[in-house]
Enzyme design. Structure first.
Site, mmCIF file in Angstrom:
data_model
loop_
_atom_site.group_PDB
_atom_site.id
_atom_site.type_symbol
_atom_site.label_atom_id
_atom_site.label_comp_id
_atom_site.label_asym_id
_atom_site.label_seq_id
_atom_site.Cartn_x
_atom_site.Cartn_y
_atom_site.Cartn_z
ATOM 1 N N GLU A 123 3.891 2.644 -8.577
ATOM 2 C CA GLU A 123 3.131 2.541 -7.324
ATOM 3 C C GLU A 123 3.043 1.081 -6.916
ATOM 4 O O GLU A 123 3.423 0.185 -7.682
ATOM 5 C CB GLU A 123 1.745 3.167 -7.493
ATOM 6 C CG GLU A 123 1.827 4.678 -7.690
ATOM 7 C CD GLU A 123 0.475 5.355 -7.845
ATOM 8 O OE1 GLU A 123 -0.465 4.973 -7.151
ATOM 9 O OE2 GLU A 123 0.385 6.256 -8.674
ATOM 10 N N HIS A 246 -6.581 3.351 1.887
ATOM 11 C CA HIS A 246 -5.273 3.829 1.432
ATOM 12 C C HIS A 246 -4.352 3.843 2.644
ATOM 13 O O HIS A 246 -4.730 4.348 3.702
ATOM 14 C CB HIS A 246 -5.410 5.231 0.836
ATOM 15 C CG HIS A 246 -4.206 5.635 0.028
ATOM 16 N ND1 HIS A 246 -2.980 5.877 0.603
ATOM 17 C CD2 HIS A 246 -4.034 5.807 -1.302
ATOM 18 C CE1 HIS A 246 -2.122 6.195 -0.349
ATOM 19 N NE2 HIS A 246 -2.739 6.151 -1.515
ATOM 20 N N ARG A 292 -1.847 -2.313 -1.828
ATOM 21 C CA ARG A 292 -2.413 -1.498 -0.739
ATOM 22 C C ARG A 292 -3.031 -2.274 0.395
ATOM 23 O O ARG A 292 -2.942 -1.874 1.552
ATOM 24 C CB ARG A 292 -3.514 -0.615 -1.318
ATOM 25 C CG ARG A 292 -2.934 0.548 -1.941
ATOM 26 C CD ARG A 292 -3.947 1.545 -2.282
ATOM 27 N NE ARG A 292 -3.240 2.429 -3.182
ATOM 28 C CZ ARG A 292 -3.801 3.234 -4.031
ATOM 29 N NH1 ARG A 292 -5.098 3.286 -4.105
ATOM 30 N NH2 ARG A 292 -3.079 4.000 -4.789
ATOM 31 N N HIS A 353 -10.629 4.685 1.060
ATOM 32 C CA HIS A 353 -10.162 5.407 -0.130
ATOM 33 C C HIS A 353 -10.972 5.083 -1.374
ATOM 34 O O HIS A 353 -11.264 5.968 -2.170
ATOM 35 C CB HIS A 353 -8.699 5.040 -0.340
ATOM 36 C CG HIS A 353 -8.039 5.707 -1.508
ATOM 37 N ND1 HIS A 353 -7.935 7.082 -1.617
ATOM 38 C CD2 HIS A 353 -7.440 5.192 -2.619
ATOM 39 C CE1 HIS A 353 -7.300 7.382 -2.745
ATOM 40 N NE2 HIS A 353 -7.002 6.257 -3.374
ATOM 41 N N ARG A 388 -8.132 -3.150 -5.822
ATOM 42 C CA ARG A 388 -7.751 -2.388 -7.029
ATOM 43 C C ARG A 388 -6.248 -2.102 -7.050
ATOM 44 O O ARG A 388 -5.667 -1.692 -6.039
ATOM 45 C CB ARG A 388 -8.502 -1.057 -7.027
ATOM 46 C CG ARG A 388 -8.123 -0.131 -8.147
ATOM 47 C CD ARG A 388 -8.910 1.154 -8.056
ATOM 48 N NE ARG A 388 -8.542 1.900 -6.879
ATOM 49 C CZ ARG A 388 -7.697 2.928 -6.877
ATOM 50 N NH1 ARG A 388 -7.138 3.332 -7.993
ATOM 51 N NH2 ARG A 388 -7.424 3.580 -5.762
HETATM 52 C C1 SIN Z 1 -2.301 7.772 -4.719
HETATM 53 O O1 SIN Z 1 -1.796 8.715 -5.300
HETATM 54 O O2 SIN Z 1 -1.720 7.145 -3.836
HETATM 55 C C2 SIN Z 1 -3.702 7.359 -5.077
HETATM 56 C C3 SIN Z 1 -3.739 6.783 -6.426
HETATM 57 C C4 SIN Z 1 -4.893 5.806 -6.553
HETATM 58 O O3 SIN Z 1 -5.728 5.702 -5.670
HETATM 59 O O4 SIN Z 1 -4.916 5.087 -7.552
#
Ligand code: SIN
Length: 536
Positions: A123, A246, A292, A353, A388
């Site tokens: 990610e 998010h 993010r 988020h 985060r």
């Molecule tokens: C996501 O799946 O994009 C959210 C995961 C997260 O907030 O850590």
């Protein structure tokens, strides 16, 4: 005729847990072998933010990964405000925490070709693949196992459909000296009665506060109850200005709050404007896998520039069979709304988020109210700093739940406190004007979205501060005039948390991580936390 009204509940337990996500239930399980635990949770037991987590849980599991790399990625995302000792503490406890979840019965996906290895996702902000997952239902899988285990444990009592109204400390009981935990007032949602749970130790694990914003990926329960209660009880609240948006929530009139996991970008999905341009490389060299805060701001910028309602996440170049297998939840949900993600881009917008701030804790998860612990999104442990890193939150929840349980097990000097008096509802009458509660709720969420969103300014924050003061005055009035309902309790908490976010954002005279102020675009050389404490 004699009244047949039952007396409100009065319980005593060695430990009280407020919230039933990964942190609350992990703590309950670790603690229950040597004492009784009462878990108080709004709505159904599994209705927690954990249950909706799609992406997964980050931990160093691959031979090519290292603690150093996970620590460095977390610190980089946190924009100078993480506590390095906490980051190392959590990262190093990652693999044993995962082992514990697996031992309890959580099934993470394994690699297709090598059954002994876990299939690790990637990610934004991670330099390695390190996200364990169960397809795109990771939170649901973890929650399933923890709920089953807690329900079967003889020392754990779960009070579903019960809502903590306020924490009770030694001060409320007239005991001088440092603040200590005594228990909580708890509203039975069905009966509308406020009862008492007495406990010398409590863990707050009540999650975050996404519902303070008009658009959010969070479930309806996320009204900041834990943060608001801790603040009223006298605990320090830290870094509330850092609200993570998010980048990719589904943009569709019939789908509220549905997240399109960042793991899709981890597998190669690309963000595009409505005109089809892949725009992220223009904003950051890491492109679609930038952290993010960068991606959400870039989308915000593109939308303001084009006047479009949304951007698009394009996965049409990825293998359709892989997409269906790896993302069954997202695939099904989109298909139900007429969007086949294997053939057409998904319309997305940023939405609130995750709250990176919260109740300040130490490495045992303890707050500055003695014997009041906090873990999960409600807490500010020092791990996330100003932003985060994706998939670090489930990890933080389980690591701090275990740390708190360990600390509580060793604590044998718990003092006796006087009994908590019954809840006094005074002359309160039944609320006749539900419309006022709904209108206030809507106003708060709209003003937070308009004035305290992804990009802020001094003028917007000052306007938000004036509006929230008026709303709080009105809410305080209903709170004492009317009998408590879950909506009223949540509204009061939502207003408190909105005020904390606005106050913290107004005090930070710089831009850092998730807090960007047009009037203070520079970042100070020294990173300082924002600490707020109620006047006693
Ligand atoms: C996501 O799946 O994009 C959210 C995961 C997260 O907030 O850590």
């Amino acid at each position: 005729m004699e009244s047949c009204r039952l007396r409100p509940m009065r319980l005593r337990s060695d430990c009280l847990v407020i919230g039933s996500g990964i942190a609350g239930l992990s703590f309950a399980l670790e603690r229950a072998d040597s004492g009784t635990v009462t878990v108080v949770t709004k709505k159904a037991t599994a209705e927690s933010a954990t249950n909706y987590a799609q992406g997964g849980i980050a931990a160093v599991m691959a031979p090519e990964d290292s603690f150093e790399a996970h620590v460095a990625d977390t610190l980089r995302a946190g924009a100078g405000l993480c506590d390095p000792a906490v980051v190392r503490f959590v990262v190093e406890r990652g693999p044993p925490a995962i082992e514990r979840l697996i031992e309890l019965g959580v099934r993470f996906d394994r690699h297709e070709t090598c059954a002994t290895d876990y299939d690790l996702g990637r990610e934004g902000g991670h330099t390695q693949r390190r996200v364990l997952h169960a397809a795109d239902f990771t939170g649901q899988e973890i929650e399933r196992v923890l709920v089953e285990r807690c329900e079967a444990h003889p020392n754990i009592r779960i009070l579903a459909n019960h809502m903590a109204v306020d924490l009770v400390t030694s001060r409320k009981l007239g005991v001088d000296g440092p603040l200590r935990m005594a228990g909580a007032y708890v509203l039975d949602e069905a009966r509308g009665e406020v009862g008492v749970v007495e406990a010398p130790v409590a863990l707050l694990a009540a999650g975050g506060c996404g519902k303070v914003y008009l658009y959010t990926s969070n479930p309806d329960i996320a009204s900041g109850d834990g943060i608001a209660m801790a603040y009223r009880a006298g605990a320090t609240i830290e870094n509330m200005e850092f609200i993570q948006f998010h980048p990719t929530c589904l943009y569709h009139p019939e789908a509220r709050s549905f997240l399109i996991s960042e793991a899709l970008r981890g597998e190669g999905a690309t963000l595009r404007t409505a005109a089809g341009e892949a725009f992220m490389a223009r904003h950051d060299p890491r492109g679609d896998l930038a952290p993010r805060d960068v991606v959400a701001r870039s989308i915000d910028h593109e939308l303001k520039r084009s006047g479009d309602d949304c951007v698009f996440l394009d996965c049409t170049h990825l293998d359709p069979a892989f997409l269906r297998r790896r993302f069954p939840n997202i695939h099904e949900r989109c298909l139900g709304l007429g969007i086949d993600l294997t053939k057409q881009p998904i319309p997305v917008v940023p939405a609130a988020h995750y709250c990176c701030g919260g109740v300040a804790t130490n490495l045992d998860g303890e707050t500055d109210v003695a014997n009041l612990f906090a873990a999960g999104e409600v807490a500010c442990t020092g791990l996330h700093g100003a932003n985060r890193l994706a998939s670090n939150s489930l990890l933080e929840g389980v690591v701090f739940a275990q740390a708190a349980a360990r600390c509580v097990r060793e604590r044998t000097d718990l003092p006796d406190l006087p009994a908590i008096p019954d809840w006094d509802s005074g002359d309160a009458s039944d609320p006749s004007e539900a419309i006022l509660v709904n209108a206030n709720w809507g106003e708060i969420r709209q003003l937070m979205w308009n004035y305290v969103g992804i990009v802020r300014s001094d003028k917007r924050l000052a306007r938000a501060a004036r509006r929230i003061q008026l709303l709080q005055d009105e809410i305080r009035q209903y709170y004492w005039d009317f009998r408590l309902t879950p909506d009223l309790v949540e509204l009061r908490n939502l207003a408190t948390v909105a005020d904390l976010i606005i106050t913290a954002a107004s005090r930070r005279r710089e831009s850092r991580g998730l807090h960007q102020n047009l009037d203070h675009p520079e970042t100070d050389a020294e990173a300082r936390p924002t600490r707020l404490r109620a006047l006693s």
